[in-house]
Design a protein around this motif. Structure first.
Motif, PDB file in Angstrom:
ATOM      1  N   VAL A  69     -19.413  30.494  12.335  1.00  0.00           N
ATOM      2  CA  VAL A  69     -19.914  31.873  12.026  1.00  0.00           C
ATOM      3  C   VAL A  69     -18.680  32.602  11.441  1.00  0.00           C
ATOM      4  N   THR A  70     -17.557  32.167  11.536  1.00  0.00           N
ATOM      5  CA  THR A  70     -16.438  32.555  10.811  1.00  0.00           C
ATOM      6  C   THR A  70     -16.481  32.319   9.350  1.00  0.00           C
ATOM      7  N   ILE A  71     -16.790  31.137   8.889  1.00  0.00           N
ATOM      8  CA  ILE A  71     -17.090  30.527   7.602  1.00  0.00           C
ATOM      9  C   ILE A  71     -18.156  31.235   7.095  1.00  0.00           C
ATOM     10  N   VAL A  72     -19.201  31.269   7.629  1.00  0.00           N
ATOM     11  CA  VAL A  72     -20.428  32.154   6.888  1.00  0.00           C
ATOM     12  C   VAL A  72     -20.082  33.561   6.729  1.00  0.00           C
ATOM     13  N   THR A  92     -17.060  34.810   6.280  1.00  0.00           N
ATOM     14  CA  THR A  92     -16.302  34.881   5.314  1.00  0.00           C
ATOM     15  C   THR A  92     -16.896  35.027   4.013  1.00  0.00           C
ATOM     16  N   VAL A  93     -17.718  34.110   3.693  1.00  0.00           N
ATOM     17  CA  VAL A  93     -18.460  34.095   2.385  1.00  0.00           C
ATOM     18  C   VAL A  93     -19.184  35.123   2.046  1.00  0.00           C
ATOM     19  N   LEU A  94     -20.181  35.673   3.116  1.00  0.00           N
ATOM     20  CA  LEU A  94     -20.732  36.852   3.060  1.00  0.00           C
ATOM     21  C   LEU A  94     -19.996  37.987   2.652  1.00  0.00           C
ATOM     22  N   LEU A  95     -18.790  38.086   3.412  1.00  0.00           N
ATOM     23  CA  LEU A  95     -18.066  39.264   3.219  1.00  0.00           C
ATOM     24  C   LEU A  95     -17.296  39.324   1.788  1.00  0.00           C
ATOM     25  N   TYR A  96     -16.861  37.936   1.453  1.00  0.00           N
ATOM     26  CA  TYR A  96     -16.431  37.867   0.105  1.00  0.00           C
ATOM     27  C   TYR A  96     -17.270  38.495  -1.095  1.00  0.00           C
TER      28      TYR A  96
END
Length: 186
Positions: free
Chosen positions: A89-92, A94-98
């Motif tokens: 969940v953290t990886i996904v 992070t990508v979306l927020l980036y």
């Protein structure tokens, strides 16, 4: 602006010591610090942090309540399954927020996205008194040191605070590890 940064730093140091000692009152200082950081983050354009600060203010209020209840009175460790789930969940996230932050005037969108998602995860784990929150906090505090150093107008006091928090994360991990599955200090 510097007064807000210094205020947030002092409140963060007080909160850091109190949470390291597993004291419920840490959440009061946490909420005050989030208010100060909200103003700071908005003024320097760290919009991921603004989102964090608003959510954290709410989480701090919830945590103060929960730390007085029976279900979160003991320190515990997350299961392997939970670690895998929250890592994904953290990886996904992070990508979306980036991608969102890259479309704003955020000066450090990738670092802001990573530090935003990891601090959110660490806070949630800390609310529920999970020992592994301190590993994530250590990583997060190192990321924030880099972020505050790389800002166009360096946030030196917050950089120092996060450097101190790196040490406190290690001490907190050791302190909480000794109390694993036992009643809290309070």
């Amino acid at each position: 602006m510097q007064a807000i940064e210094i205020t947030a730093t002092i409140l963060g140091l007080i909160q850091g010591v109190l949470v390291m000692l597993n004291r419920r009152i840490n959440w009061f200082f946490y909420c005050l610090q989030m208010i100060a950081l909200l103003f700071f983050s908005w003024n320097v354009g760290l919009y991921g942090d603004v989102i964090n600060d608003v959510i954290y203010l709410f989480l701090g209020l919830c945590a103060y309540y929960l730390w007085g209840k029976g279900t979160t009175r003991c320190i515990s460790l997350s299961s392997v399954r939970a670690v895998v789930a929250y890592s994904m969940v953290t990886i996904v996230s992070t990508v979306l927020l980036y991608f969102y932050l890259a479309s704003t005037n955020d000066p450090l969108p990738l670092l802001d996205a990573i530090s935003t998602t990891t601090s959110f995860l660490a806070t949630i784990l800390m609310v529920f008194r999970r020992l592994d929150c301190w590993i994530i906090w250590l990583i997060n505090d190192l990321l924030y040191c880099a972020e505050y150093y790389m800002l166009p107008n360096q946030a030196i006091y917050l950089l120092i605070l996060n450097a101190v928090w790196c040490i406190m994360a290690i001490v907190s991990f050791i302190t909480w590890r000794k109390r694993l599955h036992t009643k809290p200090f309070e």
